[in-house]
Scaffold this motif. Structure first.
Motif, PDB file in Angstrom:
ATOM      1  N   ALA A   1     -24.736  14.897  -0.462  1.00 29.66           N
ATOM      2  CA  ALA A   1     -25.062  14.912   0.877  1.00 29.66           C
ATOM      3  C   ALA A   1     -26.135  13.914   1.183  1.00 29.66           C
ATOM      4  O   ALA A   1     -25.750  13.384   2.103  1.00 29.66           O
ATOM      5  N   VAL A   2     -26.995  13.224   0.494  1.00 33.83           N
ATOM      6  CA  VAL A   2     -28.629  12.809   0.584  1.00 33.83           C
ATOM      7  C   VAL A   2     -27.748  11.275   0.897  1.00 33.83           C
ATOM      8  O   VAL A   2     -27.885  10.631   1.831  1.00 33.83           O
ATOM      9  N   TRP A   3     -26.275  10.826  -0.397  1.00 35.05           N
ATOM     10  CA  TRP A   3     -26.074   9.772  -0.283  1.00 35.05           C
ATOM     11  C   TRP A   3     -25.309   9.745   1.115  1.00 35.05           C
ATOM     12  O   TRP A   3     -25.254   8.127   1.861  1.00 35.05           O
ATOM     13  N   VAL A   4     -24.663  10.356   1.902  1.00 37.08           N
ATOM     14  CA  VAL A   4     -24.076  10.554   3.013  1.00 37.08           C
ATOM     15  C   VAL A   4     -24.686  10.113   4.286  1.00 37.08           C
ATOM     16  O   VAL A   4     -24.926   9.645   4.940  1.00 37.08           O
ATOM     17  N   LEU A   5     -25.488  11.312   4.444  1.00 34.58           N
ATOM     18  CA  LEU A   5     -26.786  11.140   5.006  1.00 34.58           C
ATOM     19  C   LEU A   5     -27.599   9.375   5.171  1.00 34.58           C
ATOM     20  O   LEU A   5     -27.705   8.506   5.963  1.00 34.58           O
ATOM     21  N   ALA A   6     -27.497   8.735   4.193  1.00 35.37           N
ATOM     22  CA  ALA A   6     -28.728   7.497   3.786  1.00 35.37           C
ATOM     23  C   ALA A   6     -27.799   6.481   3.930  1.00 35.37           C
ATOM     24  O   ALA A   6     -27.814   5.309   5.067  1.00 35.37           O
ATOM     25  N   ALA A   7     -26.215   7.011   4.163  1.00 33.22           N
ATOM     26  CA  ALA A   7     -25.530   5.525   4.604  1.00 33.22           C
ATOM     27  C   ALA A   7     -25.139   5.833   5.743  1.00 33.22           C
ATOM     28  O   ALA A   7     -25.113   4.683   6.833  1.00 33.22           O
ATOM     29  N   LEU A   8     -25.093   7.071   7.072  1.00 31.97           N
ATOM     30  CA  LEU A   8     -25.066   7.288   8.003  1.00 31.97           C
ATOM     31  C   LEU A   8     -26.613   6.056   8.912  1.00 31.97           C
ATOM     32  O   LEU A   8     -26.060   6.024   9.699  1.00 31.97           O
TER      33      LEU A   8
ATOM     34  N   THR B   1     -24.781  18.179  -7.423  1.00 35.08           N
ATOM     35  CA  THR B   1     -24.411  17.115  -7.231  1.00 35.08           C
ATOM     36  C   THR B   1     -23.913  17.302  -5.971  1.00 35.08           C
ATOM     37  O   THR B   1     -23.672  16.066  -5.127  1.00 35.08           O
ATOM     38  N   VAL B   2     -23.730  17.979  -5.091  1.00 35.02           N
ATOM     39  CA  VAL B   2     -23.409  18.451  -3.465  1.00 35.02           C
ATOM     40  C   VAL B   2     -24.423  17.921  -3.251  1.00 35.02           C
ATOM     41  O   VAL B   2     -24.429  17.229  -2.281  1.00 35.02           O
TER      42      VAL B   2
END
Length: 172
Positions: A19-26, A14-15
């Protein structure tokens, strides 16, 4: 023990997903900033160059200088031209200052002198003494423009922009 190991693994997964979603959003935010943020209008962008000029009446020559700002390099510049307009006849002459093959980079302190065929300034019998010459006499009101053609990094197309213009008899 194997039961707690399984829930620990689920927590790590889950973490990782977060992290992958946060990096993609960035990444998406960064691309949007490039497309819509400062400096985004690369279709109309041109190098930031200050052009100065002076007229030497004794030599009948105009000198234009790169007085500061961006260095014009082969990476983003196809050519730098000097366009001289005879105000009385509304005729223009285009002279090449620099190209990828010759003269680049052009940076602060570099200059280009345009003369006319009325004065042999160096006394060598050749009336064409500057870096470039025009077939008419330079008079008050004539203009000398420095024109850049190129493609800035990230810009979609090559474009042409006038970096500066000097008018003979107008302080030049």
């Amino acid at each position: 023990m194997s039961g707690s190991s399984r829930s620990d693994t689920r927590g790590v997964v889950t973490v990782e997903r977060v992290a992958v979603w946060v990096l993609a959003a960035l990444a998406v935010t960064g691309l949007a900033a490039l497309a819509y943020g400062p400096g985004a209008d690369l279709r109309t962008a041109a190098p930031d160059v200050t052009v100065d000029g002076s007229y030497d009446a004794d030599a009948s020559a105009v000198t234009v200088s790169h007085a500061g700002g961006d260095t014009l390099t082969a990476t983003s510049t196809t050519d730098v031209a000097v366009v001289v307009t005879d105000a009385s006849r509304n005729a223009t002459t285009t002279l090449v200052w620099a190209t990828e093959a010759r003269g680049l980079p052009v940076s602060a302190g570099d200059s280009f002198t345009v003369d006319d065929p009325s004065v042999d300034a160096d006394g060598d019998g050749d009336y064409l003494d500057g870096d470039g010459s025009v077939g008419f006499y330079l008079d008050d009101g004539d203009t000398v423009a420095v024109v850049w053609t190129g493609r800035l990094v990230g810009a979609p197309d090559e474009r042409t922009a006038t970096l500066g213009t000097v008018t003979v008899g107008d302080g030049a």
